[in-house]
Scaffold this motif. Structure first.
Motif, PDB file in Angstrom:
ATOM      1  N   SER A 429     -17.581   7.866  25.699  1.00 31.71           N
ATOM      2  CA  SER A 429     -16.403   7.145  26.172  1.00 31.71           C
ATOM      3  C   SER A 429     -15.421   7.013  25.019  1.00 31.71           C
ATOM      4  CB  SER A 429     -16.789   5.770  26.716  1.00 31.71           C
ATOM      5  OG  SER A 429     -17.401   5.009  25.704  1.00 31.71           O
ATOM      6  N   ILE A 430     -14.166   6.938  25.365  1.00 32.88           N
ATOM      7  CA  ILE A 430     -13.081   6.932  24.377  1.00 32.88           C
ATOM      8  C   ILE A 430     -12.127   5.799  24.722  1.00 32.88           C
ATOM      9  CG2 ILE A 430     -11.057   8.292  23.653  1.00 32.88           C
ATOM     10  CD1 ILE A 430     -12.777  10.771  23.970  1.00 32.88           C
ATOM     11  N   ARG A 431     -11.485   5.249  23.729  1.00 29.29           N
ATOM     12  CA  ARG A 431     -10.566   4.133  23.989  1.00 29.29           C
ATOM     13  C   ARG A 431      -9.408   4.566  24.874  1.00 29.29           C
ATOM     14  NH1 ARG A 431     -11.994  -0.223  21.770  1.00 29.29           N
ATOM     15  NH2 ARG A 431     -13.223  -0.223  19.864  1.00 29.29           N
ATOM     16  N   SER A 432      -9.090   3.696  25.815  1.00 33.55           N
ATOM     17  CA  SER A 432      -7.894   3.918  26.609  1.00 33.55           C
ATOM     18  C   SER A 432      -6.689   3.731  25.696  1.00 33.55           C
ATOM     19  CB  SER A 432      -7.836   2.892  27.741  1.00 33.55           C
ATOM     20  OG  SER A 432      -6.558   2.924  28.339  1.00 33.55           O
ATOM     21  N   HIS A 433      -5.726   4.608  25.809  1.00 34.67           N
ATOM     22  CA  HIS A 433      -4.500   4.464  25.027  1.00 34.67           C
ATOM     23  C   HIS A 433      -3.379   3.852  25.866  1.00 34.67           C
ATOM     24  CE1 HIS A 433      -6.639   6.429  21.867  1.00 34.67           C
ATOM     25  NE2 HIS A 433      -5.575   6.455  21.091  1.00 34.67           N
ATOM     26  N   ARG A 434      -3.752   3.355  27.036  1.00 31.73           N
ATOM     27  CA  ARG A 434      -2.825   2.498  27.768  1.00 31.73           C
ATOM     28  C   ARG A 434      -3.136   1.091  27.280  1.00 31.73           C
ATOM     29  NH1 ARG A 434      -2.003   1.665  34.287  1.00 31.73           N
ATOM     30  NH2 ARG A 434      -0.223   0.260  34.082  1.00 31.73           N
ATOM     31  N   ALA A 489     -21.778  -6.338  36.601  1.00 33.93           N
ATOM     32  CA  ALA A 489     -20.812  -5.230  36.679  1.00 33.93           C
ATOM     33  C   ALA A 489     -21.350  -3.966  36.028  1.00 33.93           C
ATOM     34  CB  ALA A 489     -19.505  -5.651  36.018  1.00 33.93           C
ATOM     35  N   GLY A 490     -22.008  -4.122  34.879  1.00 29.93           N
ATOM     36  CA  GLY A 490     -22.521  -2.955  34.173  1.00 29.93           C
ATOM     37  C   GLY A 490     -23.540  -2.194  35.000  1.00 29.93           C
ATOM     38  N   ALA A 491     -24.387  -2.940  35.674  1.00 32.29           N
ATOM     39  CA  ALA A 491     -25.412  -2.298  36.508  1.00 32.29           C
ATOM     40  C   ALA A 491     -24.760  -1.586  37.685  1.00 32.29           C
ATOM     41  CB  ALA A 491     -26.401  -3.357  36.991  1.00 32.29           C
ATOM     42  N   ALA A 492     -23.762  -2.228  38.271  1.00 30.25           N
ATOM     43  CA  ALA A 492     -23.091  -1.621  39.421  1.00 30.25           C
ATOM     44  C   ALA A 492     -22.369  -0.337  39.020  1.00 30.25           C
ATOM     45  CB  ALA A 492     -22.104  -2.623  40.023  1.00 30.25           C
ATOM     46  N   TRP A 493     -21.673  -0.382  37.872  1.00 28.56           N
ATOM     47  CA  TRP A 493     -20.964   0.831  37.436  1.00 28.56           C
ATOM     48  C   TRP A 493     -21.957   1.952  37.104  1.00 28.56           C
ATOM     49  CZ3 TRP A 493     -17.849  -2.622  33.621  1.00 28.56           C
ATOM     50  CH2 TRP A 493     -16.730  -3.165  34.287  1.00 28.56           C
ATOM     51  N   LEU A 494     -23.020   1.587  36.399  1.00 30.78           N
ATOM     52  CA  LEU A 494     -23.955   2.605  35.915  1.00 30.78           C
ATOM     53  C   LEU A 494     -24.720   3.283  37.053  1.00 30.78           C
ATOM     54  CD1 LEU A 494     -25.302   4.003  33.460  1.00 30.78           C
ATOM     55  CD2 LEU A 494     -27.044   2.220  33.545  1.00 30.78           C
ATOM     56  N   LEU A 495     -25.067   2.502  38.052  1.00 30.82           N
ATOM     57  CA  LEU A 495     -25.940   3.074  39.076  1.00 30.82           C
ATOM     58  C   LEU A 495     -25.231   3.334  40.401  1.00 30.82           C
ATOM     59  CD1 LEU A 495     -29.159   0.991  38.365  1.00 30.82           C
ATOM     60  CD2 LEU A 495     -28.531   3.244  37.496  1.00 30.82           C
ATOM     61  N   ALA A 496     -24.191   2.560  40.681  1.00 33.84           N
ATOM     62  CA  ALA A 496     -23.538   2.722  41.981  1.00 33.84           C
ATOM     63  C   ALA A 496     -22.088   3.155  41.871  1.00 33.84           C
ATOM     64  CB  ALA A 496     -23.612   1.410  42.766  1.00 33.84           C
ATOM     65  N   GLY A 497     -21.628   3.361  40.638  1.00 29.37           N
ATOM     66  CA  GLY A 497     -20.232   3.737  40.473  1.00 29.37           C
ATOM     67  C   GLY A 497     -19.996   5.221  40.705  1.00 29.37           C
ATOM     68  N   ASP A 498     -18.748   5.638  40.527  1.00 31.43           N
ATOM     69  CA  ASP A 498     -18.486   7.074  40.611  1.00 31.43           C
ATOM     70  C   ASP A 498     -18.960   7.706  39.293  1.00 31.43           C
ATOM     71  OD1 ASP A 498     -16.409   7.161  38.631  1.00 31.43           O
ATOM     72  OD2 ASP A 498     -14.955   6.478  40.104  1.00 31.43           O
ATOM     73  N   PRO A 499     -19.041   9.016  39.228  1.00 28.41           N
ATOM     74  CA  PRO A 499     -19.634   9.647  38.029  1.00 28.41           C
ATOM     75  C   PRO A 499     -18.937   9.259  36.730  1.00 28.41           C
ATOM     76  CG  PRO A 499     -19.511  11.215  39.816  1.00 28.41           C
ATOM     77  CD  PRO A 499     -18.775  10.009  40.289  1.00 28.41           C
ATOM     78  N   GLY A 500     -17.612   9.112  36.767  1.00 31.38           N
ATOM     79  CA  GLY A 500     -16.898   8.716  35.563  1.00 31.38           C
ATOM     80  C   GLY A 500     -17.276   7.308  35.133  1.00 31.38           C
ATOM     81  N   GLN A 501     -17.338   6.393  36.087  1.00 29.37           N
ATOM     82  CA  GLN A 501     -17.754   5.021  35.771  1.00 29.37           C
ATOM     83  C   GLN A 501     -19.182   5.015  35.232  1.00 29.37           C
ATOM     84  OE1 GLN A 501     -17.162   3.338  39.676  1.00 29.37           O
ATOM     85  NE2 GLN A 501     -15.259   2.309  39.074  1.00 29.37           N
ATOM     86  N   ARG A 502     -20.009   5.861  35.813  1.00 27.41           N
ATOM     87  CA  ARG A 502     -21.408   5.878  35.381  1.00 27.41           C
ATOM     88  C   ARG A 502     -21.517   6.347  33.926  1.00 27.41           C
ATOM     89  NH1 ARG A 502     -22.380   8.460  40.642  1.00 27.41           N
ATOM     90  NH2 ARG A 502     -23.275  10.327  39.691  1.00 27.41           N
ATOM     91  N   ALA A 503     -20.715   7.372  33.581  1.00 29.29           N
ATOM     92  CA  ALA A 503     -20.751   7.879  32.206  1.00 29.29           C
ATOM     93  C   ALA A 503     -20.251   6.810  31.234  1.00 29.29           C
ATOM     94  CB  ALA A 503     -19.892   9.133  32.099  1.00 29.29           C
ATOM     95  N   ILE A 504     -19.193   6.136  31.614  1.00 30.29           N
ATOM     96  CA  ILE A 504     -18.614   5.119  30.732  1.00 30.29           C
ATOM     97  C   ILE A 504     -19.554   3.927  30.590  1.00 30.29           C
ATOM     98  CG2 ILE A 504     -16.771   3.375  30.718  1.00 30.29           C
ATOM     99  CD1 ILE A 504     -14.956   5.808  31.635  1.00 30.29           C
ATOM    100  N   ALA A 505     -20.173   3.531  31.689  1.00 25.95           N
ATOM    101  CA  ALA A 505     -21.113   2.414  31.627  1.00 25.95           C
ATOM    102  C   ALA A 505     -22.338   2.790  30.798  1.00 25.95           C
ATOM    103  CB  ALA A 505     -21.531   2.014  33.036  1.00 25.95           C
TER     104      ALA A 505
END
Lengths: 579, 125
Positions: A429-434, A489-505
């Protein structure tokens, strides 16, 4: 023509010798002279052979305005040296035993989708064995920081399907370094795509007469002239020492070269944005012929050559048709979710849109291409909160009354909250530049992971929303309308999120912020579950995060029930996050 | 005295090199390094030339000439000090503006040496 000068000179000298020596008319002397001239001819006709490894994309015409970094070196040794240490220089290199990052001795072999591939070294070159049993030279390598990819010669360069991860010192199928569903890799075209940004002044060089491409570049990698513009006129003008010293005395801007630090933050950032953004050509025909070498030059308006691809523009008339859904590139709030596209984030930042003059945020507000550490190329003193404190009151905003976190903790750092790690690239994961602030109203409604829960992974979104309301007086609008999950939230992103959310989590699970906030051992069972993710990149990151946890906490969960439920809810969306 | 000064400069440069002083050994200081080395070499060489000139006057008194002596002294001043001064402030790969003192010094040197050479050549052996 210059190549003929030396041979012609040699032949001329030989002829003169012949005439001179033959003047005595003695047959012996004439014989000696003729033999000398004869011996000179092969030397005159001999020209050094082009090095076989010279890659086809590097073709610089004699009339080019570009001079290459070798010429810049003599007058700008410090700048050359700091650039030479950078990953920009080695973004693309001709492959040789010296430039290949991986060890290919003894020869390597792999099987992918039932097809056999191999790499081996021979002399100074590297050769690839392809599924059709052909052996072709590996001519180019792209990347030198995180991983290195290899291009194999042919009528078109083709990408070798394995990349070498420099940090992990291992080979992986290239497609697995991207968040994309299992299956064949989409073809990647060096000549028409990669050459734009992985070389200096690269262009596809479309030739209508033969309906083919003849790619060329001024230099491999991102060299001096990528940011300063072509240097031909500058070099010609300053070859005169009196002109140079007159310029030193004037100390004003040199019109023959671009110095990004003299440009406005907006224009200087456009130089970076030429590559660090999703764009598409305004004039496609010109692009295929010249790349952006004619339509864009450092210092000019980027929008005159390239149209910035934004979430809002996608789907509009004239915007390109993408091979992936817009939501794979942008979160629903318009924030770019792919690393390497920082300009897309910058232009949405309040510091950019509302900043004025020198206080307008630009890339050079934080980064500096010379005399900076190669990793992030942050300007001296701009690490940590230093960059923000150049405009914002450091004392006020680092106080606990603003951060609500202990001084020195990850949550007290400006970037922790305002530049969260919500972009994905390069298996991390990389810092958002927004640059923005967590908002109570977005916590539940946006698909962008919020900064708070990227550390407080074990807390539900409702907790975050209430904290933001309480600390900063924010109101989720309409109040309480959005349904807020009570799952961590972390569990939801990691296991039930979309692939991008899962990678970031998965990456967030190993962050310093998470380790400081979540209970010891909380991440391990979730990361173990993520090891079964259908996306290789998610599995890879989860495995890497798991390795950072204490061994004693990696045990299987006592009650996998809640985890199973989350996995069952996993988003089936076929997210394809690619370059 | 000048020989002592410029030989000592060599010791100073060696010390800068030994202690890896950034402003002398860094990549961006290449012009300074070159200029100061040239100052050391030329200063030492021209100081030795002064001594050689003095010794020449013993055997060729006709070479004693105010203009020749002035030329050699000007060269001794301008050439090494021009190089040294040019290395104090450098512009990337270019020396500072004081390096422009070198060419007049070089002309003075050539003129002075030429005059001595002529006198010596005409001197009966």
């Amino acid at each position: 023509m210059p190549a003929l000068t030396a041979p012609l000179l040699l032949v001329g000298v030989a002829v003169l010798c012949l005439v001179r020596l033959a003047r005595g008319a003695g047959i012996a002397r004439f014989g000696v002279a003729a033999a000398m001239a004869g011996a000179a001819v092969p030397f005159a006709l001999w020209t050094p052979r082009e090095e076989a490894a010279r890659p086809p994309p590097v073709r610089v015409s004699a009339a080019s305005e570009y001079v290459t970094s070798d010429v810049c070196k003599s007058c700008h040794p410090s700048e050359y040296a700091s650039w030479h240490d950078s990953y920009h220089r080695t973004m693309t290199q001709a492959v040789s035993a010296r430039t290949i990052a991986a060890t290919v001795e003894p020869p390597l072999s792999w099987t992918l989708d039932g097809r056999a591939y191999g790499l081996r070294r021979q002399g100074d070159g590297v050769w690839a064995t392809l599924p059709d049993a052909s052996v072709r030279r590996v001519v180019l390598a792209t990347g030198s920081h995180h991983y290195q990819a290899y291009w194999v010669e042919g009528s078109e360069l083709s990408l070798f399907p394995f990349v070498y991860l420099l940090g992990d010192k291992r080979w992986v199928p290239r497609r697995e370094a991207f968040v994309q569903p299992p299956g064949p890799d989409a073809p990647v075209h060096w000549e028409s795509n990669c050459i734009q940004c992985h070389t200096t002044a690269g262009s596809p060089g479309y030739e209508a007469a033969r309906d083919g491409l003849r790619p060329e570049a001024a230099e491999l990698g991102i060299a001096c002239e990528a940011c300063h513009g072509p240097g031909g006129e500058h070099v010609a003008r300053h070859a005169d020492p009196f002109e140079r010293y007159a310029a030193y005395a004037r100390a004003d801007a040199d019109p023959t070269i671009v110095n990004p630090s003299r440009l406005t933050p907006e224009r200087a950032s456009m130089i970076c944005g030429a590559c660090h953004a999703y764009t598409y050509p305004r004039d496609e025909e010109d692009f295929w012929t010249h790349g952006y070498t004619q339509s864009f030059r450092p210092g000019r308006d980027l929008e005159s050559a390239k149209i910035l691809l934004t979430a809002a523009r996608l789907g509009q008339t004239g915007s390109p048709t993408l091979s992936t859904a817009p939501e794979n590139l942008f979160y629903d709030d318009g924030t770019v979710r792919i690393g390497g596209r920082e300009y897309n984030g910058l232009v949405l930042s309040a510091c950019f849109t509302r900043g004025e003059g020198k206080r307008k945020l630009g890339c050079l507000s934080c980064h500096w291409m010379h005399d900076s550490a190669p990793d992030d190329q942050l300007a001296a003193g701009h690490e940590g909160d230093g960059a923000c404190a150049t405009c914002h009151d450091g004392a006020r905003y680092s106080a606990a009354s603003h951060t609500h976190h202990a001084p020195g903790s990850p949550g007290s750092a400006c970037m922790g909250c305002h530049m969260p790690m919500t972009a994905y690239a390069l298996l991390k994961s990389i810092r958002s530049h927004r640059i923005d602030s967590p908002e109570a109203r977005d916590v539940a409604s946006s698909d962008r992971p919020n900064a708070c829960n990227l550390c407080h992974l074990d807390r539900p979104l409702a907790w975050t929303r209430s904290r933001l309301e309480q600390w900063y007086g924010q109101r989720a609008e309409p109040a309480g309308a959005a349904t807020v999950s009570d799952t961590a939230a972390g569990a939801a992103w990691l296991l039930a999120g979309d692939p991008g959310q899962r990678a970031i989590a998965a990456a967030a699970m190993a962050s310093a912020g998470a380790r400081a906030t979540v209970p010891v051992g909380w991440q391990a069972p979730l990361l173990r579950a993520a090891l079964a993710d259908p996306y290789a990149a998610v599995r890879f990151i989860a495995e890497r995060s798991l390795r950072t946890l204490p061994a004693s906490t990696r045990a299987a969960p006592a009650d996998p029930g809640p985890i199973d439920a989350l996995v069952a809810a996993r988003s089936a969306r076929a997210l394809t996050l690619s370059e | 005295m000048s020989l002592f000064v410029f030989v000592s400069l060599g010791l100073v440069l060696e010390t800068l090199l030994a202690y890896k002083v950034g402003s002398y050994v860094d990549v961006g200081s290449e012009a300074r390094r070159t200029m100061w080395r040239l100052a050391h070499v030329h200063g030492t060489g021209l100081a030795v030339l002064q001594i050689a000139y003095g010794l020449t006057l013993k055997s060729v008194p006709a070479a004693a000439d105010a203009l020749t002596s002035a030329c050699l002294l000007v060269a001794l001043g301008l050439v090494p000090l021009g190089f040294f001064g040019g290395g104090i402030v450098v512009h990337g790969g270019d020396p500072g503006v004081l390096v422009f003192a070198v060419p007049p010094g070089a002309v003075a040197l050539a003129f002075g040496v030429g005059r001595v050479a002529l006198v010596v050549a005409r001197h009966p052996r």
